[in-house]
Design a protein around this motif. Structure first.
Motif, PDB file in Angstrom:
ATOM      1  N   THR A   9       0.802  -1.291  -0.225  1.00  0.00           N
ATOM      2  CA  THR A   9      -0.138  -0.036  -0.080  1.00  0.00           C
ATOM      3  C   THR A   9       0.765   1.286   0.246  1.00  0.00           C
ATOM      4  OG1 THR A   9      -0.101   0.108   2.432  1.00  0.00           O
ATOM      5  CG2 THR A   9      -2.037  -1.090   1.318  1.00  0.00           C
ATOM      6  N   LYS A  10       1.905   0.967  -0.122  1.00  0.00           N
ATOM      7  CA  LYS A  10       3.218   2.318  -0.378  1.00  0.00           C
ATOM      8  C   LYS A  10       3.268   2.946   0.967  1.00  0.00           C
ATOM      9  CE  LYS A  10       2.777   2.670  -5.307  1.00  0.00           C
ATOM     10  NZ  LYS A  10       2.440   1.448  -5.677  1.00  0.00           N
ATOM     11  N   GLY A  11       3.234   2.094   2.013  1.00  0.00           N
ATOM     12  CA  GLY A  11       3.828   2.771   3.234  1.00  0.00           C
ATOM     13  C   GLY A  11       2.495   3.102   4.371  1.00  0.00           C
ATOM     14  N   PRO A  31       6.264   0.347  14.957  1.00  0.00           N
ATOM     15  CA  PRO A  31       6.320   0.876  16.362  1.00  0.00           C
ATOM     16  C   PRO A  31       5.584   1.907  16.591  1.00  0.00           C
ATOM     17  CG  PRO A  31       8.298   0.520  14.851  1.00  0.00           C
ATOM     18  CD  PRO A  31       7.146   0.352  14.052  1.00  0.00           C
ATOM     19  N   GLU A  32       5.235   2.420  17.702  1.00  0.00           N
ATOM     20  CA  GLU A  32       4.369   3.466  18.226  1.00  0.00           C
ATOM     21  C   GLU A  32       5.231   4.699  17.643  1.00  0.00           C
ATOM     22  OE1 GLU A  32       2.392   5.119  22.225  1.00  0.00           O
ATOM     23  OE2 GLU A  32       3.631   3.277  22.175  1.00  0.00           O
ATOM     24  N   GLY A  33       4.351   5.571  17.349  1.00  0.00           N
ATOM     25  CA  GLY A  33       4.911   6.932  16.709  1.00  0.00           C
ATOM     26  C   GLY A  33       5.301   6.771  15.295  1.00  0.00           C
ATOM     27  N   SER A  34       5.077   5.843  14.674  1.00  0.00           N
ATOM     28  CA  SER A  34       5.485   5.442  13.018  1.00  0.00           C
ATOM     29  C   SER A  34       4.825   6.622  12.253  1.00  0.00           C
ATOM     30  CB  SER A  34       5.499   4.084  12.743  1.00  0.00           C
ATOM     31  OG  SER A  34       6.400   3.294  13.178  1.00  0.00           O
ATOM     32  N   VAL A  35       5.708   7.180  11.600  1.00  0.00           N
ATOM     33  CA  VAL A  35       5.107   8.356  10.580  1.00  0.00           C
ATOM     34  C   VAL A  35       5.040   7.652   9.088  1.00  0.00           C
ATOM     35  CG1 VAL A  35       5.325  10.517   9.472  1.00  0.00           C
ATOM     36  CG2 VAL A  35       5.892  10.312  11.704  1.00  0.00           C
ATOM     37  N   THR A  36       3.826   7.604   8.650  1.00  0.00           N
ATOM     38  CA  THR A  36       3.509   6.847   7.482  1.00  0.00           C
ATOM     39  C   THR A  36       2.506   7.589   6.540  1.00  0.00           C
ATOM     40  OG1 THR A  36       1.737   5.290   8.124  1.00  0.00           O
ATOM     41  CG2 THR A  36       3.968   4.660   8.476  1.00  0.00           C
ATOM     42  N   LYS A  37       2.372   7.210   5.458  1.00  0.00           N
ATOM     43  CA  LYS A  37       1.185   7.869   4.758  1.00  0.00           C
ATOM     44  C   LYS A  37      -0.133   7.916   5.619  1.00  0.00           C
ATOM     45  CE  LYS A  37       3.391   7.472   0.220  1.00  0.00           C
ATOM     46  NZ  LYS A  37       3.222   7.232  -1.130  1.00  0.00           N
ATOM     47  N   SER A  38      -0.478   6.904   6.095  1.00  0.00           N
ATOM     48  CA  SER A  38      -1.902   6.721   6.605  1.00  0.00           C
ATOM     49  C   SER A  38      -1.792   7.285   8.045  1.00  0.00           C
ATOM     50  CB  SER A  38      -2.216   5.367   6.875  1.00  0.00           C
ATOM     51  OG  SER A  38      -1.263   4.339   7.510  1.00  0.00           O
ATOM     52  N   PRO A  77       0.120  10.310   9.396  1.00  0.00           N
ATOM     53  CA  PRO A  77       1.310  11.541   9.257  1.00  0.00           C
ATOM     54  C   PRO A  77       1.567  12.137  10.625  1.00  0.00           C
ATOM     55  CG  PRO A  77      -0.935  11.950   8.413  1.00  0.00           C
ATOM     56  CD  PRO A  77      -1.019  10.700   8.607  1.00  0.00           C
ATOM     57  N   MET A  78       0.840  12.087  11.363  1.00  0.00           N
ATOM     58  CA  MET A  78       1.144  12.653  12.843  1.00  0.00           C
ATOM     59  C   MET A  78       1.963  11.706  13.647  1.00  0.00           C
ATOM     60  SD  MET A  78       0.377  15.775  12.389  1.00  0.00           S
ATOM     61  CE  MET A  78      -0.011  16.444  14.063  1.00  0.00           C
ATOM     62  N   GLY A  79       2.028  10.554  13.291  1.00  0.00           N
ATOM     63  CA  GLY A  79       2.598   9.361  14.120  1.00  0.00           C
ATOM     64  C   GLY A  79       1.389   8.233  14.576  1.00  0.00           C
ATOM     65  N   SER A  80       1.632   6.988  14.545  1.00  0.00           N
ATOM     66  CA  SER A  80       0.837   6.058  15.041  1.00  0.00           C
ATOM     67  C   SER A  80       0.699   6.263  16.555  1.00  0.00           C
ATOM     68  CB  SER A  80       1.544   4.752  14.683  1.00  0.00           C
ATOM     69  OG  SER A  80       0.814   3.699  15.218  1.00  0.00           O
ATOM     70  N   VAL A  81      -0.538   5.885  17.052  1.00  0.00           N
ATOM     71  CA  VAL A  81      -0.646   6.279  18.339  1.00  0.00           C
ATOM     72  C   VAL A  81      -1.050   4.681  19.057  1.00  0.00           C
ATOM     73  CG1 VAL A  81      -1.646   8.351  18.313  1.00  0.00           C
ATOM     74  CG2 VAL A  81      -3.170   6.257  17.906  1.00  0.00           C
ATOM     75  N   ASP A  82      -1.136   3.614  18.075  1.00  0.00           N
ATOM     76  CA  ASP A  82      -1.153   2.303  18.613  1.00  0.00           C
ATOM     77  C   ASP A  82       0.094   1.717  19.034  1.00  0.00           C
ATOM     78  OD1 ASP A  82      -3.852   2.506  17.637  1.00  0.00           O
ATOM     79  OD2 ASP A  82      -3.222   1.672  15.630  1.00  0.00           O
ATOM     80  N   HIS A  83       0.144   0.822  20.079  1.00  0.00           N
ATOM     81  CA  HIS A  83       0.939   0.006  20.682  1.00  0.00           C
ATOM     82  C   HIS A  83       1.351  -1.338  19.481  1.00  0.00           C
ATOM     83  CE1 HIS A  83       1.129   2.250  24.377  1.00  0.00           C
ATOM     84  NE2 HIS A  83       0.068   1.931  24.480  1.00  0.00           N
ATOM     85  N   PRO A  84       2.544  -1.619  19.123  1.00  0.00           N
ATOM     86  CA  PRO A  84       2.709  -2.527  18.111  1.00  0.00           C
ATOM     87  C   PRO A  84       2.288  -3.842  18.832  1.00  0.00           C
ATOM     88  CG  PRO A  84       4.973  -1.782  19.206  1.00  0.00           C
ATOM     89  CD  PRO A  84       3.908  -0.888  19.676  1.00  0.00           C
ATOM     90  N   PHE A  85       1.714  -4.611  17.904  1.00  0.00           N
ATOM     91  CA  PHE A  85       1.331  -6.115  18.121  1.00  0.00           C
ATOM     92  C   PHE A  85       2.548  -7.013  18.064  1.00  0.00           C
ATOM     93  CE2 PHE A  85      -0.818 -10.039  17.319  1.00  0.00           C
ATOM     94  CZ  PHE A  85      -1.917  -9.927  18.066  1.00  0.00           C
ATOM     95  N   ASN A  86       2.518  -7.883  19.188  1.00  0.00           N
ATOM     96  CA  ASN A  86       3.873  -8.652  19.367  1.00  0.00           C
ATOM     97  C   ASN A  86       3.526  -9.937  18.882  1.00  0.00           C
ATOM     98  OD1 ASN A  86       5.681 -10.701  20.149  1.00  0.00           O
ATOM     99  ND2 ASN A  86       6.428  -9.660  21.695  1.00  0.00           N
ATOM    100  N   PRO A  87       3.558 -10.426  17.576  1.00  0.00           N
ATOM    101  CA  PRO A  87       3.230 -11.778  16.953  1.00  0.00           C
ATOM    102  C   PRO A  87       3.741 -12.910  17.749  1.00  0.00           C
ATOM    103  CG  PRO A  87       4.689 -10.709  15.483  1.00  0.00           C
ATOM    104  CD  PRO A  87       4.394  -9.894  16.678  1.00  0.00           C
ATOM    105  N   LEU A  88       5.078 -12.933  18.414  1.00  0.00           N
ATOM    106  CA  LEU A  88       5.471 -14.137  18.903  1.00  0.00           C
ATOM    107  C   LEU A  88       4.913 -14.360  20.408  1.00  0.00           C
ATOM    108  CD1 LEU A  88       7.616 -16.441  18.818  1.00  0.00           C
ATOM    109  CD2 LEU A  88       9.326 -14.773  19.959  1.00  0.00           C
TER     110      LEU A  88
END
Length: 94
Positions: free
Chosen positions: A39-41, A48-55, A57-68
């Protein structure tokens, strides 16, 4: 089964849950690149929390999911093993 973090932990999350719950005899190779590459970003459940991507732009507020941790949870997989592309030996195999 070859899958990615977005496909198996978000859009197809129920499939992974039922695979674990039913203890299906299958190997899952999950590529966790922490983003939806096609999806191009767009950020993914493991970004990671705070990741700035196209979806996000202000940074991700979600905590990352741990698959393991998920696979070791209440319906544990028989042998979850963390692996990286830079590691040439398996931590639990040696």
């Amino acid at each position: 089964m070859i899958t990615g973090d977005g496909d198996s932990l978000s859009i197809g999350g129920n499939h992974l849950i039922h695979l674990l719950r039913r203890n299906v005899d299958v190997n899952v190779l999950l590529f966790n690149n922490e983003i939806y590459g096609l999806t191009k970003g767009q950020y993914s459940p493991t970004s990671p929390e705070g990741s700035v991507t196209k979806s996000t732009p202000m940074g991700s507020v979600d905590h990352p999911f741990n698959p393991l941790a998920f696979c070791k949870g209440p319906m544990p997989a028989s042998w979850p093993v963390p692996w990286t592309a830079t590691r040439n030996t398996c931590a639990r195999c040696s």
